[in-house]
Write a protein that holds these residues in place. Structure first.
Motif, PDB file in Angstrom:
ATOM      1  N   PRO A 272       0.827  -1.206   0.000  1.00 32.64           N
ATOM      2  CA  PRO A 272       0.000   0.000   0.000  1.00 32.64           C
ATOM      3  C   PRO A 272       0.863   1.258   0.000  1.00 32.64           C
ATOM      4  O   PRO A 272       2.007   1.252   0.465  1.00 32.64           O
ATOM      5  N   ALA A 273       0.307   2.340  -0.495  1.00 30.46           N
ATOM      6  CA  ALA A 273       1.028   3.611  -0.542  1.00 30.46           C
ATOM      7  C   ALA A 273       1.034   4.279   0.824  1.00 30.46           C
ATOM      8  O   ALA A 273       0.159   4.029   1.659  1.00 30.46           O
ATOM      9  N   PHE A 274       2.036   5.115   1.057  1.00 27.97           N
ATOM     10  CA  PHE A 274       2.019   5.992   2.221  1.00 27.97           C
ATOM     11  C   PHE A 274       0.953   7.065   1.991  1.00 27.97           C
ATOM     12  O   PHE A 274       0.787   7.555   0.870  1.00 27.97           O
ATOM     13  N   VAL A 275       0.229   7.423   3.023  1.00 28.16           N
ATOM     14  CA  VAL A 275      -0.845   8.415   2.892  1.00 28.16           C
ATOM     15  C   VAL A 275      -0.278   9.808   3.145  1.00 28.16           C
ATOM     16  O   VAL A 275       0.198  10.115   4.240  1.00 28.16           O
ATOM     17  N   VAL A 276      -0.290  10.644   2.103  1.00 26.87           N
ATOM     18  CA  VAL A 276       0.204  12.016   2.196  1.00 26.87           C
ATOM     19  C   VAL A 276      -0.728  12.926   1.398  1.00 26.87           C
ATOM     20  O   VAL A 276      -1.575  12.451   0.635  1.00 26.87           O
ATOM     21  N   LYS A 277      -0.577  14.232   1.549  1.00 28.85           N
ATOM     22  CA  LYS A 277      -1.300  15.207   0.750  1.00 28.85           C
ATOM     23  C   LYS A 277      -0.422  15.583  -0.443  1.00 28.85           C
ATOM     24  O   LYS A 277       0.560  16.313  -0.308  1.00 28.85           O
ATOM     25  N   ALA A 278      -0.756  15.066  -1.607  1.00 29.35           N
ATOM     26  CA  ALA A 278       0.060  15.304  -2.804  1.00 29.35           C
ATOM     27  C   ALA A 278      -0.271  16.654  -3.428  1.00 29.35           C
ATOM     28  O   ALA A 278      -1.439  17.044  -3.507  1.00 29.35           O
ATOM     29  N   ILE A 279       0.794  17.352  -3.875  1.00 23.26           N
ATOM     30  CA  ILE A 279       0.589  18.610  -4.591  1.00 23.26           C
ATOM     31  C   ILE A 279       1.184  18.572  -5.998  1.00 23.26           C
ATOM     32  O   ILE A 279       0.819  19.374  -6.850  1.00 23.26           O
ATOM     33  N   ASP A 280       2.099  17.625  -6.261  1.00 22.83           N
ATOM     34  CA  ASP A 280       2.731  17.529  -7.574  1.00 22.83           C
ATOM     35  C   ASP A 280       3.381  16.152  -7.686  1.00 22.83           C
ATOM     36  O   ASP A 280       4.302  15.841  -6.941  1.00 22.83           O
ATOM     37  N   THR A 281       2.891  15.334  -8.623  1.00 20.21           N
ATOM     38  CA  THR A 281       3.415  13.973  -8.760  1.00 20.21           C
ATOM     39  C   THR A 281       4.589  13.876  -9.728  1.00 20.21           C
ATOM     40  O   THR A 281       5.098  12.775  -9.969  1.00 20.21           O
ATOM     41  N   THR A 282       5.039  15.013 -10.279  1.00 18.95           N
ATOM     42  CA  THR A 282       6.185  14.994 -11.194  1.00 18.95           C
ATOM     43  C   THR A 282       7.407  14.370 -10.509  1.00 18.95           C
ATOM     44  O   THR A 282       7.748  14.745  -9.394  1.00 18.95           O
ATOM     45  N   ALA A 283       8.033  13.420 -11.189  1.00 15.81           N
ATOM     46  CA  ALA A 283       9.245  12.727 -10.719  1.00 15.81           C
ATOM     47  C   ALA A 283       8.992  11.756  -9.580  1.00 15.81           C
ATOM     48  O   ALA A 283       9.948  11.183  -9.041  1.00 15.81           O
ATOM     49  N   ALA A 284       7.737  11.524  -9.208  1.00 15.30           N
ATOM     50  CA  ALA A 284       7.473  10.549  -8.138  1.00 15.30           C
ATOM     51  C   ALA A 284       7.923   9.154  -8.552  1.00 15.30           C
ATOM     52  O   ALA A 284       8.542   8.430  -7.771  1.00 15.30           O
ATOM     53  N   GLY A 285       7.612   8.775  -9.787  1.00  9.85           N
ATOM     54  CA  GLY A 285       8.044   7.465 -10.271  1.00  9.85           C
ATOM     55  C   GLY A 285       9.552   7.354 -10.348  1.00  9.85           C
ATOM     56  O   GLY A 285      10.128   6.307 -10.020  1.00  9.85           O
ATOM     57  N   ASP A 286      10.202   8.432 -10.782  1.00 14.41           N
ATOM     58  CA  ASP A 286      11.666   8.434 -10.849  1.00 14.41           C
ATOM     59  C   ASP A 286      12.270   8.319  -9.455  1.00 14.41           C
ATOM     60  O   ASP A 286      13.290   7.642  -9.254  1.00 14.41           O
ATOM     61  N   THR A 287      11.657   8.993  -8.496  1.00 11.02           N
ATOM     62  CA  THR A 287      12.147   8.917  -7.115  1.00 11.02           C
ATOM     63  C   THR A 287      11.998   7.502  -6.573  1.00 11.02           C
ATOM     64  O   THR A 287      12.903   6.978  -5.903  1.00 11.02           O
ATOM     65  N   PHE A 288      10.864   6.876  -6.861  1.00  9.16           N
ATOM     66  CA  PHE A 288      10.662   5.478  -6.441  1.00  9.16           C
ATOM     67  C   PHE A 288      11.754   4.581  -7.009  1.00  9.16           C
ATOM     68  O   PHE A 288      12.339   3.757  -6.293  1.00  9.16           O
ATOM     69  N   ILE A 289      12.052   4.746  -8.289  1.00  6.39           N
ATOM     70  CA  ILE A 289      13.071   3.911  -8.929  1.00  6.39           C
ATOM     71  C   ILE A 289      14.442   4.153  -8.307  1.00  6.39           C
ATOM     72  O   ILE A 289      15.205   3.217  -8.073  1.00  6.39           O
ATOM     73  N   GLY A 290      14.773   5.408  -8.021  1.00  7.58           N
ATOM     74  CA  GLY A 290      16.046   5.710  -7.381  1.00  7.58           C
ATOM     75  C   GLY A 290      16.186   5.029  -6.037  1.00  7.58           C
ATOM     76  O   GLY A 290      17.230   4.456  -5.709  1.00  7.58           O
ATOM     77  N   GLY A 291      15.113   5.078  -5.234  1.00  4.59           N
ATOM     78  CA  GLY A 291      15.148   4.416  -3.933  1.00  4.59           C
ATOM     79  C   GLY A 291      15.196   2.908  -4.053  1.00  4.59           C
ATOM     80  O   GLY A 291      15.923   2.231  -3.320  1.00  4.59           O
ATOM     81  N   LEU A 292      14.425   2.364  -5.001  1.00  5.96           N
ATOM     82  CA  LEU A 292      14.436   0.920  -5.239  1.00  5.96           C
ATOM     83  C   LEU A 292      15.830   0.447  -5.616  1.00  5.96           C
ATOM     84  O   LEU A 292      16.345  -0.533  -5.049  1.00  5.96           O
ATOM     85  N   ALA A 293      16.458   1.143  -6.562  1.00  2.00           N
ATOM     86  CA  ALA A 293      17.791   0.742  -7.018  1.00  2.00           C
ATOM     87  C   ALA A 293      18.820   0.882  -5.914  1.00  2.00           C
ATOM     88  O   ALA A 293      19.679   0.004  -5.735  1.00  2.00           O
ATOM     89  N   ALA A 294      18.755   1.968  -5.148  1.00  2.00           N
ATOM     90  CA  ALA A 294      19.706   2.154  -4.049  1.00  2.00           C
ATOM     91  C   ALA A 294      19.553   1.046  -3.014  1.00  2.00           C
ATOM     92  O   ALA A 294      20.542   0.500  -2.513  1.00  2.00           O
ATOM     93  N   GLY A 295      18.311   0.698  -2.708  1.00  2.00           N
ATOM     94  CA  GLY A 295      18.077  -0.358  -1.731  1.00  2.00           C
ATOM     95  C   GLY A 295      18.566  -1.715  -2.201  1.00  2.00           C
ATOM     96  O   GLY A 295      19.198  -2.460  -1.448  1.00  2.00           O
ATOM     97  N   LEU A 296      18.292  -2.032  -3.472  1.00  2.00           N
ATOM     98  CA  LEU A 296      18.753  -3.313  -4.008  1.00  2.00           C
ATOM     99  C   LEU A 296      20.282  -3.373  -4.037  1.00  2.00           C
ATOM    100  O   LEU A 296      20.879  -4.415  -3.760  1.00  2.00           O
ATOM    101  N   ALA A 297      20.918  -2.243  -4.368  1.00  2.00           N
ATOM    102  CA  ALA A 297      22.385  -2.201  -4.400  1.00  2.00           C
ATOM    103  C   ALA A 297      22.989  -2.423  -3.025  1.00  2.00           C
ATOM    104  O   ALA A 297      24.103  -2.937  -2.900  1.00  2.00           O
TER     105      ALA A 297
END
Length: 285
Positions: free
Chosen positions: A223-248
């Protein structure tokens, strides 16, 4: 530009404000990975113009070497025009510019980067032959491949078995499978079809509905974290960055995905692309 809603065809709509920010999927993901703990090199092309210099300066400021980012005198730096509405949803059009000039030869010139690398992250804002060539080179060096299939387009059959981690959103998963993805259940159906093509792990991002993980061991919905979103630009890119850093770092797939989700949940509370990406220390604050 922030707008109350998307304009209709032929309509002129008054927006709220306008700003320029460093962006681009490859650069966003590189910056996200660096801010979230990764040691990152970026292979790319910029125009020899003011936008290109801003982007280059931004990479250097994040500790990402610009030695592997070339300058092209015959093409402008790639740009994207983004509208963000009152529901925090974005609509993006882009002009690839120098991104479209990245060739397999440019990848070969940086082949040494693949030795010992923990991950190759790919997107589709550069030519498909270059993406396929980079994936092939990574496999040859034993480097895992993560593909974010965006902007959405069909993929060549040859690339499927090279993908260790495929990270599409609902729109991209729908295009790649023909299954309309709207929720975790339909995402699970789409993920199975993608696994059948030879992909090892599929992570379908579902916005406020979280992320669906699938591989040969089964599926898991985070499930997603519950927050008040104001701009989803780069959210997917941020997810990928965190995913890759964690896997590394050796995290499990679930834990690495949660790291990416936590970072993305912070990014959507801020405006812009790279300015919205958090640093690792912020995830625990």
């Amino acid at each position: 530009m922030r707008v109350p809603r998307a304009p209709e065809a032929g309509e002129t709509l008054t927006g709220y404000d306008f700003a320029t920010h460093p962006g681009g999927k490859g650069a966003n993901q590189a910056v996200a990975c660096a801010r979230l703990g990764g040691e990152v090199s970026l292979i790319g092309r910029l125009g020899n113009d003011a936008f290109g210099q801003v982007l280059r300066d931004g990479l250097i400021a994040e500790g990402i070497s610009d030695d592997t980012v070339g300058s092209d005198d015959r093409a402008a730096t790639g740009v994207a025009m983004i509208m963000v509405d009152d529901a925090a949803q974005n609509r993006i059009t882009l002009a690839p510019g120098a991104n479209a000039k990245l060739t397999p030869a440019h990848i070969d010139a940086q082949a040494g980067l693949f030795d010992g690398a923990a991950m190759l992250i790919l997107q589709l804002e550069v030519p498909m032959p270059t993406v396929l060539h980079a994936a092939t080179l990574a496999r040859r060096h034993g480097c895992p491949v993560l593909l974010n299939p965006a902007p959405a387009t069909s993929l060549p059959d040859a690339i499927w078995p090279m993908i260790d981690y495929l990270v599409p959103n609902e729109t991209e998963a729908t295009l790649l499978t023909g299954i309309i993805v709207t929720d975790p259940a339909s995402a699970g159906e789409a993920a199975k079809r993608l696994l059948d093509k030879g992909v090892r792990n599929v992570l379908i991002t579902l916005g406020s509905q979280g992320v669906l993980l699938a591989n040969g061991q089964g599926t898991e919905h985070l499930p997603a974290f519950v927050v008040k979103a104001i701009d989803t630009t780069a959210a997917g890119d941020t997810f990928i960055g965190g995913l890759a850093a964690g896997l590394a770092e050796g995290m499990s797939l679930s834990d690495a995905a949660r790291l990416g989700q936590r970072a993305a949940s912070i990014s959507v509370t801020r405006h812009g692309a790279q300015p919205s990406i958090p640093y690792r220390a912020e995830l625990n604050s």
